[in-house]
Design an enzyme around this catalytic site. Structure first.
Site, PDB file in Angstrom:
ATOM      1  N   ASP A  46     107.899  13.152  56.057  1.00 49.57           N
ATOM      2  CA  ASP A  46     107.761  11.692  56.841  1.00 49.57           C
ATOM      3  C   ASP A  46     106.867  11.851  57.938  1.00 49.57           C
ATOM      4  O   ASP A  46     107.424  11.592  58.916  1.00 49.57           O
ATOM      5  CB  ASP A  46     109.097  11.180  57.081  1.00 49.57           C
ATOM      6  CG  ASP A  46     109.816  10.782  55.662  1.00 49.57           C
ATOM      7  OD1 ASP A  46     109.279  10.698  54.531  1.00 49.57           O
ATOM      8  OD2 ASP A  46     111.084  10.769  55.622  1.00 49.57           O
ATOM      9  N   LYS A 105     110.584   3.728  45.334  1.00 52.07           N
ATOM     10  CA  LYS A 105     111.600   2.863  45.390  1.00 52.07           C
ATOM     11  C   LYS A 105     111.259   1.518  44.726  1.00 52.07           C
ATOM     12  O   LYS A 105     111.344   0.172  45.137  1.00 52.07           O
ATOM     13  CB  LYS A 105     112.455   2.665  46.632  1.00 52.07           C
ATOM     14  CG  LYS A 105     113.110   3.802  47.473  1.00 52.07           C
ATOM     15  CD  LYS A 105     113.947   3.446  48.697  1.00 52.07           C
ATOM     16  CE  LYS A 105     114.442   4.579  49.214  1.00 52.07           C
ATOM     17  NZ  LYS A 105     113.576   5.643  49.693  1.00 52.07           N
ATOM     18  N   ARG A 365     113.575  15.748  58.707  1.00 49.60           N
ATOM     19  CA  ARG A 365     113.217  16.091  59.930  1.00 49.60           C
ATOM     20  C   ARG A 365     114.001  17.417  60.754  1.00 49.60           C
ATOM     21  O   ARG A 365     113.346  17.902  61.570  1.00 49.60           O
ATOM     22  CB  ARG A 365     113.922  14.961  61.439  1.00 49.60           C
ATOM     23  CG  ARG A 365     113.146  13.749  61.327  1.00 49.60           C
ATOM     24  CD  ARG A 365     113.994  12.627  61.777  1.00 49.60           C
ATOM     25  NE  ARG A 365     114.781  11.843  60.898  1.00 49.60           N
ATOM     26  CZ  ARG A 365     115.565  10.829  61.123  1.00 49.60           C
ATOM     27  NH1 ARG A 365     115.401  10.384  62.437  1.00 49.60           N
ATOM     28  NH2 ARG A 365     116.491  10.543  60.268  1.00 49.60           N
TER      29      ARG A 365
END
EC number: 4.1.1.23
Length: 396
Positions: A46, A105, A365
């Protein structure tokens, strides 16, 4: 799987042993890839720019088996089908040995998701091995996506690859009369200047050495990962130890989420299980918070009347792969974090893989923001793989 029953067989088997029972070619490939790399780690990449995404995939690729993307949050995404960001990611996937999972999604009526998946600007089906769907729109959308993927696979254009070789025949090539006749014909069509001989016969005529031109044609899908036309200079390498991934495409059903207050209840998850079992040729597994192989309606939604019956045989045949996000390791010597304050609930690899029974831990992360992302990816890989080994030992 009822809480009173024995653990489902898929939790006790190795990834290599589960290959034989896999109904999806991409699932079988992924299980084998996991064993080869000794990794059950997925990186959730991301980041905000295409350059960052490609650099991260190149650095972390050796440690992972799946790279999860969100193409629509990437600035500078190049949509060119052969030289764009998707094509470059596919080249890195071949180089380092991982599959690409576009976390799209999908949720809409069948005709819409078909177009979103195979057409438009992104053409996700072209570069992502795996995608996922939220089935609040109903099981029909899963069937529709399966049909779209199959049609895409069938209509991949085939490219003719031609090789030409020129050589001088040796004596044993002309052992019979038929071969001599062929040589006579070749003498008529092969230009004299192509001859390698400048000698002259005693009667003053030029000697003639026949060169045979062999044309070989093979047919290969134009979008095959074996063709190098879509990859940049220096990225032609292919990960050793296993063949390239098949061109089949797969779906993960979003059955459960880790965000606080998630509205995906037991009834919804049960509908996900039913959809997966009906579409085994396309559905690889789930994004979930627990292992759903062998699960029953009573386990998830006691008293739920859906008008359908599920057999024990169906449940026992489950061999779906599971991926779970929200994985986070604490710094050495510190306690595990509980969340990020934005609704994300974190779990350690041991809790996700060993205790809850997921197969692949998804980390974002925890790796991306580390001071040394490649080293941190290796730390996560080792921890997640040990959790898998501990699970097998615990349930043996």
């Amino acid at each position: 799987m009822s809480t009173t029953q024995q653990p489902h067989w898929s939790l006790q088997k190795s990834f290599a042993e589960r290959v034989e029972s896999s109904s999806h070619p991409l699932t079988s490939y992924l299980f084998r890839l996991m064993e080869v790399k000794q990794s059950n780690l997925c990186l959730s990449a991301d980041v905000e720019h295409a350059r960052e995404l490609l650099a991260l995939a190149d650095k972390i690729g050796p440690s992972i088996v799946v790279l999860k993307t969100h193409y629509d949050l990437i600035t500078g995404w190049d949509y060119h089908p052969h030289t764009g960001t998707g094509a470059k990611l596919a080249a890195l996937a071949r180089k380092h040995g991982f599959l690409i999972f576009e976390d799209r999604k999908f949720v809409d009526i069948g005709s819409t998701v078909q177009k979103q998946y195979t057409a438009g600007t992104a053409r996700i089906v072209e570069w992502a091995h795996i995608t996922n769907a939220d089935i609040h729109a109903g099981e029909a959308m899963v069937s529709a996506m399966a049909q779209a993927a199959q049609k895409w696979r069938e209509r991949i254009p085939y490219e003719v690859k031609t090789s030409v070789s020129v050589g001088t025949p040796v004596a044993d090539q002309f052992a019979d009369e038929e071969a001599e006749d062929q040589v006579d014909e070749l003498r008529k069509i092969v230009p004299r200047e192509n001859s390698t001989s400048k000698e002259k016969d005693t009667d003053g005529r030029k000697g003639s050495i026949v060169s045979i031109t062999t044309v070989t044609q093979t047919y290969e899908p134009a979008d095959s990962p074996r063709l190098a036309k879509t990859i940049s200079e220096g990225d032609e390498a292919v990960f050793p130890g296993i063949e390239e991934a098949p061109l089949d495409r797969g779906l993960l059903i979003l059955a459960q989420m880790s965000s606080k207050g998630c509205l995906m209840d037991g009834k919804y998850t049960w509908e996900c299980v039913k959809a997966a079992r009906k579409n085994k040729d396309f559905v690889m597994g789930y994004v979930a918070q627990q292992n759903l192989n062998g699960i029953t309606k009573e386990d998830l939604a006691p008293g739920y009347e859906d008008g359908e019956t599920s057999t024990e045989e169906e449940a026992q045949a489950d061999n779906f792969i599971h991926m779970t996000p929200g994985c986070k390791l604490p710094p050495p010597g510190e306690e595990a974090p509980q969340g990020d304050g934005l609704g994300q609930q974190y779990n350690t690899p041991d809790n996700l893989v060993n205790i809850k029974g997921t197969d692949i831990a998804i980390v974002g992360r925890g790796i991306i923001t580390a001071s040394d992302p490649p080293a941190e990816a290796e730390r996560y890989r080792r921890k997640a793989w040990k959790a898998y080994q501990d699970r097998r030992e615990r349930l043996a």
